[in-house]
Design an enzyme around this catalytic site. Sequence first.
Site, PDB file in Angstrom:
ATOM      1  N   SER A  66       0.833  -1.308  -0.030  1.00 27.12           N
ATOM      2  CA  SER A  66       0.042  -0.234   0.033  1.00 27.12           C
ATOM      3  C   SER A  66       0.732   1.358   0.034  1.00 27.12           C
ATOM      4  O   SER A  66       2.089   1.164   0.462  1.00 27.12           O
ATOM      5  CB  SER A  66      -0.871   0.025   1.291  1.00 27.12           C
ATOM      6  OG  SER A  66      -1.875  -1.111   1.089  1.00 27.12           O
TER       7      SER A  66
HETATM    8  N1  SAH Z   1      -1.088  -4.626   4.202  1.00 25.45           N
HETATM    9  C1  SAH Z   1      -0.379  -4.590   2.970  1.00 25.45           C
HETATM   10  C2  SAH Z   1      -1.197  -4.580   1.662  1.00 25.45           C
HETATM   11  C3  SAH Z   1      -1.332  -5.873   0.954  1.00 25.45           C
HETATM   12  S1  SAH Z   1      -2.454  -5.665  -0.447  1.00 25.45           S
HETATM   13  C4  SAH Z   1       1.184  -3.826   2.910  1.00 25.45           C
HETATM   14  O1  SAH Z   1       1.123  -3.242   4.027  1.00 25.45           O
HETATM   15  O2  SAH Z   1       1.293  -3.341   1.949  1.00 25.45           O
HETATM   16  C5  SAH Z   1      -3.704  -6.301   0.117  1.00 25.45           C
HETATM   17  C6  SAH Z   1      -3.522  -8.002   0.772  1.00 25.45           C
HETATM   18  O3  SAH Z   1      -4.775  -8.225   0.838  1.00 25.45           O
HETATM   19  C7  SAH Z   1      -3.112  -8.655  -0.742  1.00 25.45           C
HETATM   20  O4  SAH Z   1      -1.783  -9.594  -0.271  1.00 25.45           O
HETATM   21  C8  SAH Z   1      -3.931  -9.875  -0.939  1.00 25.45           C
HETATM   22  O5  SAH Z   1      -3.668 -11.257  -0.991  1.00 25.45           O
HETATM   23  C9  SAH Z   1      -4.887 -10.070   0.597  1.00 25.45           C
HETATM   24  N2  SAH Z   1      -6.191 -10.339   0.685  1.00 25.45           N
HETATM   25  C10 SAH Z   1      -7.321 -10.030  -0.166  1.00 25.45           C
HETATM   26  N3  SAH Z   1      -8.432 -10.947   0.308  1.00 25.45           N
HETATM   27  C11 SAH Z   1      -7.983 -11.437   1.265  1.00 25.45           C
HETATM   28  C12 SAH Z   1      -8.700 -12.186   2.214  1.00 25.45           C
HETATM   29  N4  SAH Z   1     -10.085 -12.672   2.019  1.00 25.45           N
HETATM   30  N5  SAH Z   1      -8.161 -12.531   3.315  1.00 25.45           N
HETATM   31  C13 SAH Z   1      -6.869 -12.235   3.619  1.00 25.45           C
HETATM   32  N6  SAH Z   1      -5.890 -11.737   2.837  1.00 25.45           N
HETATM   33  C14 SAH Z   1      -6.598 -11.201   1.668  1.00 25.45           C
END
Ligand code: SAH
Length: 216
Positions: A66
């Site tokens: 993010s």
């Molecule tokens: N917190 C991260 C953001 C990652 S993007 C950061 O610091 O950059 C969002 C993430 O959510 C992705 O890795 C995706 O695989 C995950 N995601 C999507 N749907 C999900 C679900 N139902 N349960 C767990 N993770 C999920």
Amino acid sequence: MRTDDFRHQGLRRQLVELLKKKGIASDKVLAAIGKVPRHLFIDDTAFERFAYVDQAFPIGCGQTISQPYTVAFQSELLQLKPGEKVLEIGTGCGYQTAILCELGAKVYSIERHRPLYLATKARLVAMGFRATLVHGDGYKGLPVHAPFNKVIVTCGAPEIPQALLDQLVIGGRLVIPVGGEGRQSMITVERTANGMERQEHGAFSFVPMVEKKSGG
Ligand code: SAH
């Protein structure tokens, strides 16, 4: 062995100044952003220079780390107090997880992609961040460790999963981007003794929250 040298630290100070200008006011959140080496969450050293630019970045499995502003904004909305139990949905590369640890929270984080979960678990351990990482489906929350003081969702949800509201303490708070693909509204929901209080905090763009874990 990758390092965190004075150059990275200087870039982080500049990022903190930028986030202040963009409206992030919490000293604690700004201090955490100033401390956590974001470049170490980007695997390919060739792209390290993008780490302290205020933008999202691809991290594999079609996912992104993010944007720093978004991480700071959601962290601020959580209104964390040290020692609080936090559930994060969407561990990704673990940068937001590390920021929550730095803010003194006891962090549980769920990721649906197994390769990301495994890589991030190893990374956070190597960096000395202590969080409980789980490979699972965030739609279900984490009933075995519930209730939580705070829940943060870092992927865009079509609607608010009831399980996440059920796993909040009274007085607890959920921060979640809600909406269709590409554009969501940042929502906070406070669980009070009388019900749920909902507020909106502007438009954001997240990768989608997808049901069911993948990768076995
Ligand atoms: N917190 C991260 C953001 C990652 S993007 C950061 O610091 O950059 C969002 C993430 O959510 C992705 O890795 C995706 O695989 C995950 N995601 C999507 N749907 C999900 C679900 N139902 N349960 C767990 N993770 C999920």
